[in-house]
Design a protein around this motif. Structure first.
Motif, PDB file in Angstrom:
ATOM      1  N   ALA A   1     -16.443  -1.917  33.976  1.00 34.81           N
ATOM      2  CA  ALA A   1     -17.647  -1.155  34.312  1.00 34.81           C
ATOM      3  C   ALA A   1     -18.859  -1.552  33.477  1.00 34.81           C
ATOM      4  O   ALA A   1     -19.997  -1.492  33.962  1.00 34.81           O
ATOM      5  N   MET A   2     -18.653  -1.975  32.233  1.00 29.12           N
ATOM      6  CA  MET A   2     -19.781  -2.176  31.331  1.00 29.12           C
ATOM      7  C   MET A   2     -19.904  -3.594  30.785  1.00 29.12           C
ATOM      8  O   MET A   2     -20.899  -3.923  30.142  1.00 29.12           O
ATOM      9  N   GLY A   3     -18.907  -4.437  31.051  1.00 29.81           N
ATOM     10  CA  GLY A   3     -18.907  -5.771  30.453  1.00 29.81           C
ATOM     11  C   GLY A   3     -20.098  -6.617  30.842  1.00 29.81           C
ATOM     12  O   GLY A   3     -20.722  -7.273  29.997  1.00 29.81           O
ATOM     13  N   GLY A   4     -20.442  -6.635  32.141  1.00 31.39           N
ATOM     14  CA  GLY A   4     -21.541  -7.480  32.595  1.00 31.39           C
ATOM     15  C   GLY A   4     -22.873  -7.089  31.991  1.00 31.39           C
ATOM     16  O   GLY A   4     -23.663  -7.937  31.546  1.00 31.39           O
ATOM     17  N   GLY A   5     -23.158  -5.786  31.955  1.00 34.05           N
ATOM     18  CA  GLY A   5     -24.417  -5.321  31.383  1.00 34.05           C
ATOM     19  C   GLY A   5     -24.507  -5.575  29.887  1.00 34.05           C
ATOM     20  O   GLY A   5     -25.577  -5.907  29.360  1.00 34.05           O
ATOM     21  N   ILE A   6     -23.383  -5.444  29.171  1.00 40.89           N
ATOM     22  CA  ILE A   6     -23.390  -5.692  27.725  1.00 40.89           C
ATOM     23  C   ILE A   6     -23.639  -7.174  27.445  1.00 40.89           C
ATOM     24  O   ILE A   6     -24.434  -7.529  26.548  1.00 40.89           O
ATOM     25  N   ILE A   7     -22.985  -8.050  28.195  1.00 41.09           N
ATOM     26  CA  ILE A   7     -23.226  -9.494  28.020  1.00 41.09           C
ATOM     27  C   ILE A   7     -24.690  -9.823  28.264  1.00 41.09           C
ATOM     28  O   ILE A   7     -25.318 -10.574  27.507  1.00 41.09           O
ATOM     29  N   ARG A   8     -25.255  -9.275  29.322  1.00 44.86           N
ATOM     30  CA  ARG A   8     -26.671  -9.537  29.644  1.00 44.86           C
ATOM     31  C   ARG A   8     -27.582  -9.094  28.511  1.00 44.86           C
ATOM     32  O   ARG A   8     -28.447  -9.862  28.067  1.00 44.86           O
ATOM     33  N   ASP A   9     -27.422  -7.867  28.030  1.00 47.68           N
ATOM     34  CA  ASP A   9     -28.316  -7.354  26.994  1.00 47.68           C
ATOM     35  C   ASP A   9     -28.164  -8.115  25.682  1.00 47.68           C
ATOM     36  O   ASP A   9     -29.154  -8.345  24.969  1.00 47.68           O
ATOM     37  N   VAL A  10     -26.943  -8.530  25.351  1.00 52.67           N
ATOM     38  CA  VAL A  10     -26.740  -9.297  24.118  1.00 52.67           C
ATOM     39  C   VAL A  10     -27.382 -10.680  24.235  1.00 52.67           C
ATOM     40  O   VAL A  10     -28.045 -11.159  23.302  1.00 52.67           O
ATOM     41  N   MET A  11     -27.217 -11.338  25.380  1.00 55.74           N
ATOM     42  CA  MET A  11     -27.793 -12.671  25.552  1.00 55.74           C
ATOM     43  C   MET A  11     -29.313 -12.632  25.602  1.00 55.74           C
ATOM     44  O   MET A  11     -29.985 -13.578  25.166  1.00 55.74           O
ATOM     45  N   LEU A  12     -29.879 -11.558  26.110  1.00 55.20           N
ATOM     46  CA  LEU A  12     -31.336 -11.434  26.180  1.00 55.20           C
ATOM     47  C   LEU A  12     -31.940 -10.881  24.894  1.00 55.20           C
ATOM     48  O   LEU A  12     -33.166 -10.826  24.774  1.00 55.20           O
ATOM     49  N   SER A  13     -31.099 -10.469  23.952  1.00 54.37           N
ATOM     50  CA  SER A  13     -31.581  -9.852  22.700  1.00 54.37           C
ATOM     51  C   SER A  13     -32.522  -8.697  23.005  1.00 54.37           C
ATOM     52  O   SER A  13     -33.611  -8.570  22.413  1.00 54.37           O
TER      53      SER A  13
END
Length: 269
Positions: A52-64
């Protein structure tokens, strides 16, 4: 004008509801995989949260882009756990349940892809990073879920199209964002992603597997293909005339080839 303004103001609330629905749905998908693997309730919860949350967490971490929204908004974790609990209590393997999950999953996929692309563009990144982050937001959680459960990620092939609708929704969002129609782009990307995903499941659309793309040309065929062809000698231009000699004792027929001479160049005045 007032109706359009009200609609524009209501769109964020609509996508908020779709977003949380996606979290709940992916929690169910993670729980269903945990049921197939025979995991205990902890496994249900872990796979549900990853899905449920993996994709959004990866996106936010990569975008800082600061702390991931999935961690700052308490509703995400709660709704994901509710999805895992639903999959723990019910099998959800009937045909109506599967159809409903496909429709809802397609709607959420389009929304998440558009959200990831729009957030990337709003932070000043280019078109290609926006498309990549849109796809990551939509399918990243499912990839982490499958890998954690010891499976090959579904988006790697052999299943109905999933990453492709996410890419199409991301491209649509990029186009509308550059036209200053971000909210309308979210709506169109969601509808297209949902329709594309449902059609892919209904018609069993799949990308060709790797053997279908393999070239079967041999080295000898390649050399022949690249070898320059020799030009054939040009046949002489002329006329064929048949001469009959009737004055001889025995009539004869002689075939004569008269070659045409090139025309003389025109004389200079």
């Amino acid at each position: 004008m007032g109706l359009l303004q009200e609609l524009n103001d209501a769109i964020p609330d609509l996508f908020r509801a779709i977003d949380l629905t996606g979290v709940f749905l992916n929690g169910i998908l993670g729980g269903r995989l945990a049921r197939q693997k025979g995991f205990d309730p902890v496994g249900y919860a872990v796979l549900a949260l990853m899905s449920a949350m993996g994709g959004g967490i990866i996106r936010d971490v990569m975008l800082s882009a600061g702390p991931p929204i999935a961690l700052t908004d308490p509703y995400y974790i709660i709704v994901a756990i509710l999805g895992a609990l639903t999959a723990l209590l019910w099998k959800l393997d009937s045909r109506p349940s599967r159809v409903l999950i496909v429709i809802a999953d397609g709607t959420v996929l389009g929304t998440w892809a558009a959200t990831g692309a729009m957030k990337t563009l709003a932070l000043g990144f280019g078109i290609m990073p926006a498309i990549l982050m849109g796809m990551t937001t939509a399918v990243g959680g499912g990839m982490i879920r499958d890998i954690s459960a010891g499976n090959v990620p579904m988006v790697f092939g052999g299943n109905e199209l999933y990453a492709t609708p996410a890419a199409v929704s991301s491209v649509i969002m990029v186009g509308f964002f550059h036209a200053d129609l971000a909210m309308m782009g979210m709506l169109v990307a969601t509808v297209v992603g949902s329709a594309f995903t449902c059609l892919a499941n209904w018609r069993s659309w799949k990308l060709p597997a790797s053997p279908d793309w393999t070239l079967t040309i041999t080295s000898e065929q390649l050399r022949r293909l690249l070898k320059p062809r020799r030009s054939r000698p040009r046949a002489p231009q002329g006329k064929v005339r048949v001469k009959r000699n009737r004055t001889a004792a025995a009539p004869t027929v002689e075939v004569v080839f008269e070659e045409e001479k090139p025309a003389d160049p025109p004389e200079e005045a």
